[in-house]
Design a protein around this motif. Structure first.
Motif, mmCIF file in Angstrom:
data_model
loop_
_atom_site.group_PDB
_atom_site.id
_atom_site.type_symbol
_atom_site.label_atom_id
_atom_site.label_comp_id
_atom_site.label_asym_id
_atom_site.label_seq_id
_atom_site.Cartn_x
_atom_site.Cartn_y
_atom_site.Cartn_z
ATOM 1 N N UNK A 139 0.828 -1.211 0.000
ATOM 2 C CA UNK A 139 0.000 0.000 0.000
ATOM 3 C C UNK A 139 0.864 1.265 0.000
ATOM 4 N N UNK A 140 1.959 1.227 0.760
ATOM 5 C CA UNK A 140 2.890 2.363 0.795
ATOM 6 C C UNK A 140 3.518 2.548 -0.578
ATOM 7 N N UNK A 141 3.994 1.436 -1.149
ATOM 8 C CA UNK A 141 4.654 1.499 -2.456
ATOM 9 C C UNK A 141 3.698 1.982 -3.546
ATOM 10 N N UNK A 142 2.456 1.517 -3.482
ATOM 11 C CA UNK A 142 1.455 1.917 -4.466
ATOM 12 C C UNK A 142 1.135 3.409 -4.350
ATOM 13 N N UNK A 143 1.021 3.908 -3.122
ATOM 14 C CA UNK A 143 0.716 5.330 -2.901
ATOM 15 C C UNK A 143 1.836 6.207 -3.448
ATOM 16 N N UNK A 144 3.086 5.806 -3.175
ATOM 17 C CA UNK A 144 4.229 6.592 -3.655
ATOM 18 C C UNK A 144 4.329 6.532 -5.188
ATOM 19 N N UNK A 145 4.067 5.360 -5.745
ATOM 20 C CA UNK A 145 4.118 5.190 -7.206
ATOM 21 C C UNK A 145 3.048 6.030 -7.896
ATOM 22 N N UNK A 146 1.903 6.216 -7.231
ATOM 23 C CA UNK A 146 0.818 7.021 -7.811
ATOM 24 C C UNK A 146 1.089 8.519 -7.679
ATOM 25 N N UNK A 147 1.795 8.909 -6.618
ATOM 26 C CA UNK A 147 2.059 10.329 -6.367
ATOM 27 C C UNK A 147 3.280 10.854 -7.130
ATOM 28 N N UNK A 148 4.381 10.087 -7.103
ATOM 29 C CA UNK A 148 5.682 10.560 -7.613
ATOM 30 C C UNK A 148 5.648 11.162 -9.024
ATOM 31 N N UNK A 149 4.999 10.520 -10.007
ATOM 32 C CA UNK A 149 5.056 11.053 -11.383
ATOM 33 C C UNK A 149 4.430 12.442 -11.539
ATOM 34 N N UNK A 150 3.644 12.872 -10.527
ATOM 35 C CA UNK A 150 2.944 14.153 -10.621
ATOM 36 C C UNK A 150 3.646 15.268 -9.851
ATOM 37 N N UNK A 151 4.763 14.950 -9.182
ATOM 38 C CA UNK A 151 5.476 15.960 -8.390
ATOM 39 C C UNK A 151 6.450 16.711 -9.300
ATOM 40 N N UNK A 152 6.031 17.875 -9.787
ATOM 41 C CA UNK A 152 6.816 18.637 -10.772
ATOM 42 C C UNK A 152 7.612 19.768 -10.136
ATOM 43 N N UNK A 153 7.255 20.113 -8.887
ATOM 44 C CA UNK A 153 7.981 21.184 -8.196
ATOM 45 C C UNK A 153 8.453 20.698 -6.833
ATOM 46 N N UNK A 154 9.110 21.570 -6.049
ATOM 47 C CA UNK A 154 9.597 21.183 -4.718
ATOM 48 C C UNK A 154 8.472 20.630 -3.843
ATOM 49 N N UNK A 155 8.725 19.512 -3.225
ATOM 50 C CA UNK A 155 7.719 18.876 -2.361
ATOM 51 C C UNK A 155 8.422 18.014 -1.319
ATOM 52 N N UNK A 156 7.773 17.867 -0.171
ATOM 53 C CA UNK A 156 8.275 16.959 0.863
ATOM 54 C C UNK A 156 7.237 15.870 1.088
ATOM 55 N N UNK A 157 7.632 14.631 0.846
ATOM 56 C CA UNK A 157 6.766 13.478 1.108
ATOM 57 C C UNK A 157 7.174 12.907 2.465
ATOM 58 N N UNK A 158 6.200 12.793 3.362
ATOM 59 C CA UNK A 158 6.496 12.396 4.746
ATOM 60 C C UNK A 158 5.791 11.084 5.073
ATOM 61 N N UNK A 159 6.559 10.039 5.312
ATOM 62 C CA UNK A 159 5.977 8.754 5.693
ATOM 63 C C UNK A 159 5.587 8.748 7.160
#
Length: 447
Positions: A106-126
């Protein structure tokens, strides 16, 4: 400009975190892949019972009368990526089927769905509880798959929520732990948690592996303390001692403390059992399995308590078969102030007694619907009084305040035999005995 926050996964952890972030003044967008859950949250309803959470949610969900409007929900990852500066991953990490290890899908799927859309500076916090080493791997994945590259950073910020106290634990945490790799990530998280830090919550900055280990270490220590006093209960049973008095006496030692020294049928729920098993599995993968062999015994002691309660029930009924006996069970959830029945010792005991032939009737203040779904063949009652009607023995298995405040005199008029077994050592023996009951608790054969 004020930070905008997203929360990915709106289960128990995510829904609480999203509402709390809105309460702290942030614009928040929550995401889930289950449309029904999103629709529910948009109505200001929560899919679980947690004291204070629905009120908190209703104060902030956009479109509700009188709300701040700071909290919205969506199923769209591109929308989340475009909206947020800080993205909290709050998805589930259950135990793998047939294994001790943690399911990271579930963690891997969430990150895989989010990552391709991060075009600017962002902080992903687990925030999810993960095996040590996961953050390193996920950070590399993020850097590789986010168009922003190195400007899309990862941090790890474990959650320490206690069911029944989740709102308080999020708004007023006893500590905030952040695993970071840059000053920018630390600065952003200090901004997110500025209010609780100002109120005195300690802010602990670590590397990734330490942040990941904090949660599993804390849960392992807690499980050890609970299983220790349950092991002492076994010894007290054999030696005619009183584990409640033993716990009181050792609890005065401030090196030990009194919390979590109440012997009983053990721990359950969706976190403690699966977290210590995943910790053992990960230690094995790292070649450090010998360091955690004691956790196998902790797990074993905990599970053994359930069987001991079944045997105590058999003894109370004369030592023979359960067939034809009526057993009342007070409690279905794994702890009070929750509707969570995952790996519930109370339901496990009720189920075992039922499978051995007894007619079992269960009552719980909040867990009835979830219990019915899990154990549809058990009997269920709408009140404690209704549950004990005609019972040959009453089992107290979840320490709800409602049960501590029951009138044993009134209950005594409804049962077939005045026998109560206290699986949580939470009832007052004197009060029950004065009302004519035979009272028996685990680890207290002579109490």
């Amino acid at each position: 400009m004020a930070l905008k926050i997203t929360v990915i996964g709106t289960g128990y952890l995510g829904a609480t975190h999203a509402a709390a972030m809105a309460e702290l003044g942030f614009e928040v967008l929550g995401l889930d892949v289950v449309p029904e859950k999103i629709e529910m949250l948009q109505r200001g309803e929560v899919p679980m019972y947690e004291p204070g959470l629905e009120d908190l949610l209703r104060r902030h969900v956009a479109g509700l009368e009188g709300s701040s409007g700071r909290l919205r929900f969506t199923t769209d990852f591109p929308e989340v990526a475009a909206f947020g500066d800080v993205h909290f991953l709050c998805v589930n990490t259950p135990q793998k089927h047939g294994e001790y290890a943690c399911d990271m899908s579930y963690v891997e799927s969430a990150l895989a769905s989010l990552a391709p859309h991060l075009r600017g500076p962002a902080l992903v916090v687990g925030k999810s509880t993960v095996p040590v080493g996961s953050a390193d791997r996920l950070a590399a994945y993020l850097a590789e798959h986010a168009p922003a590259g190195g400007d899309a950073e990862l941090a790890w910020n474990p959650e320490f929520l206690r069911e029944g106290f989740a709102v308080r634990d999020t708004l007023h945490p006893d500590r905030i732990v952040v695993g970071v790799r840059s000053e920018r990530a630390e600065k952003l998280l200090r901004e997110v948690y500025a209010t609780p830090v100002e109120e005195g919550s300690p802010f602990v900055v670590t590397d990734f592996p330490t942040a990941e280990l904090v949660k599993t270490s804390a849960n392992s220590f807690l499980a050890t303390k609970i299983s220790f006093i349950n092991a002492m209960a076994e010894v007290c049973e054999a030696a005619d001692g009183d584990v409640a008095k033993l716990a009181e006496a050792i609890g005065y030692d401030d090196r030990i403390g009194r919390k979590f020294l109440r012997a009983g049928i053990g721990f359950g729920g969706g976190c403690l059992p699966k977290d210590i098993r995943a910790f053992m599995a990960r230690a094995g993968e790292l070649g450090a399995d010998q360091a955690l062999t004691f956790l196998r015994e902790i797990d074993s002691i905990n599970m053994r308590q359930r069987g001991r309660m079944v045997e105590l029930t058999r003894q109370a009924l004369g030592g023979g078969p359960f067939l034809g006996k009526r057993v009342a069970v007070l409690g279905a959830t794994f702890k009070p102030d929750s509707d969570d029945v995952r790996d519930s010792p109370a339901l496990n005991v009720a189920g075992q007694v039922h499978l051995q032939g007894a007619q079992v009737t269960v009552y719980d203040p909040k867990g009835m619907d979830n219990a019915r779904r899990l154990f549809p063949t058990l009997g269920y009652a709408d009140s404690a009084l209704e549950a004990v009607r005609g019972a040959d023995v009453v089992l107290h298995l979840t320490e709800w305040r409602e049960f501590r405040e029951l009138d044993p005199q009134v209950l005594g008029e409804a049962v077939s035999a005045k026998v109560v077994l206290d699986g949580r050592n939470a009832l007052d023996p004197e009060v029950w005995r004065k009302a004519g009951w035979t009272y028996r608790a685990m680890g207290r054969p002579t109490a």
